[in-house]
Design an enzyme around this catalytic site. Sequence first.
Site, PDB file in Angstrom:
ATOM      1  N   GLU A 179       0.804  -1.225   0.000  1.00  0.00           N
ATOM      2  CA  GLU A 179       0.000   0.000   0.000  1.00  0.00           C
ATOM      3  C   GLU A 179       0.842   1.283   0.000  1.00  0.00           C
ATOM      4  O   GLU A 179       0.802   2.063   0.958  1.00  0.00           O
ATOM      5  CB  GLU A 179      -0.966   0.007   1.193  1.00  0.00           C
ATOM      6  N   GLU A 216      -5.310  -8.740   0.821  1.00  0.00           N
ATOM      7  CA  GLU A 216      -5.983  -8.412   2.082  1.00  0.00           C
ATOM      8  C   GLU A 216      -7.459  -8.181   1.811  1.00  0.00           C
ATOM      9  O   GLU A 216      -7.828  -7.482   0.867  1.00  0.00           O
ATOM     10  CB  GLU A 216      -5.447  -7.123   2.719  1.00  0.00           C
TER      11      GLU A 216
HETATM   12  O1  IFM Z   1      -4.264  -3.163   9.203  1.00  0.00           O
HETATM   13  C1  IFM Z   1      -4.212  -2.652   7.901  1.00  0.00           C
HETATM   14  C2  IFM Z   1      -3.035  -3.226   7.155  1.00  0.00           C
HETATM   15  O2  IFM Z   1      -1.841  -2.984   7.808  1.00  0.00           O
HETATM   16  C3  IFM Z   1      -2.948  -2.620   5.784  1.00  0.00           C
HETATM   17  N1  IFM Z   1      -4.213  -2.705   5.085  1.00  0.00           N
HETATM   18  C4  IFM Z   1      -5.391  -2.300   5.779  1.00  0.00           C
HETATM   19  C5  IFM Z   1      -5.466  -2.975   7.139  1.00  0.00           C
HETATM   20  C6  IFM Z   1      -6.742  -2.529   7.880  1.00  0.00           C
HETATM   21  O3  IFM Z   1      -6.739  -1.150   8.070  1.00  0.00           O
END
Ligand code: IFM
Length: 452
Positions: A163, A352
């Site tokens: 990210e 994710e």
């Molecule tokens: O916890 C975070 C993660 O570190 C990166 N993506 C989003 C998740 C939830 O906010």
Amino acid sequence: MLRFPPDFVWGTATAAYQIEGAAQDDGRAASIWDTFCATPGKVRNGDSGLVACDHYYRLDEDLDVIARLGVGAYRFSVSWPRVVGDDGRVNQKGLDFYRRIVDGLHRRGVRPLVTLYHWDLPQRLEDRGGWTARDTAAEFADYARVVHEALAGEVEEFTTLNEPWVSAFMGYGNGMHAPGRTDQRAAVTAAHHLLLGHGLAAAAMRAADPRTKVGVTLNLSPVVPFSDTDADRDAARRYDGQQNRLFLDALLRGKYPADVVELFRDVTDFAFVRDGDMALIGAPLDHLGINYYRPNLVMDEPGSDDPVRAGVRMPPGVEVTSMGWPVQPEGLTDLLVRLRDDYQPVPLYVTENGAAFDDVIGADGEVDDQRRIAYLRGHLQAAHAALRAGVDLRGYFVWSLLDNFEWAEGYAKRFGLVYVDYATQRRIPKSSARWYAGVIRDGGVENADETR
Ligand code: IFM
């Protein structure tokens, strides 16, 4: 049943600073998150990752938890300041920890997916300008080379960045994340140097071993105009440009989109882009990771001092998670299909997806998180719809294995399949963990019609 392909990768994910703890042990240096957490008012309840889930000292127990889920793969990140000390030298004890993770996963039949940067920049580099300094990209490539060499042969797939939008625009733009800077020029400069770091690290790892597979993970979201007015539609274009296309076009087309360059004209002339940068950044990826949580409904905000001048609104009547994020699984299908339609083919992973809810331990000692099950089921149905539409989706990783340190929200938000009682560090698999194990066993989820 909606069955997934037999070789579909089922996984779960974590990140170093969110779970490891042991932040001052065995030679780990300070990161920007240690500094940020120690700054009053930056993180809810003054929480920090000093102890977190104590994963560093509970590795075997946690690897057993992973194995019991039945996942085929585990995505975790390496902590840069654990591997490279304040003197710039490699910290063998730090590297050994990641070898133990990889070995332990292999022993349990789980494939490791290594992320090299999940936001914990060494503080010593931030002191020299952080991601606004071009040298940081070169330092990142050196660090990638070290990790790659240590894990070579044991790990096939490396993800350079997690990210970069968050690192750049929340770390250097709105200051909600470490290092907490609020400077739009710094944010855009950081975005470029993060991407350059990706390109240099990918080239370094491939030069060391051409069989190495390298990808990058982006947080992407469909952007929907709040109304049909020209103003809201243009706001959606700008928002999409900053969050999605700036990164996608650079990585998959080797150039920044002209309208996004124009959007930031008042803050930077992009002089930080040097000859050869975009070729490095745009070198073919072995996979693209997508972190999907929600779409964004966007409205024009003409008075805003942010160059994007767009604000996010809540869609009416939609369920929200405890992060305040709307639950809209159909956005995942839209996003995956868009990537297939708009960009060159690249294998995709949902690296994710998950939700925070206010989980509690019941009188029976169990954590019955039915809302998380519904969330995950809906998103798997949406992923399946994308597969049916011909998207090259190879795998899906639930965020997260454990409840953990949720950055500026501290420990207040629980994303885990496994509950962590922070007072005792006891792990309690939630109902969603048992449900997900069943999905993996069955190779699919029930059809949407059967869950209504
Ligand atoms: O916890 C975070 C993660 O570190 C990166 N993506 C989003 C998740 C939830 O906010």
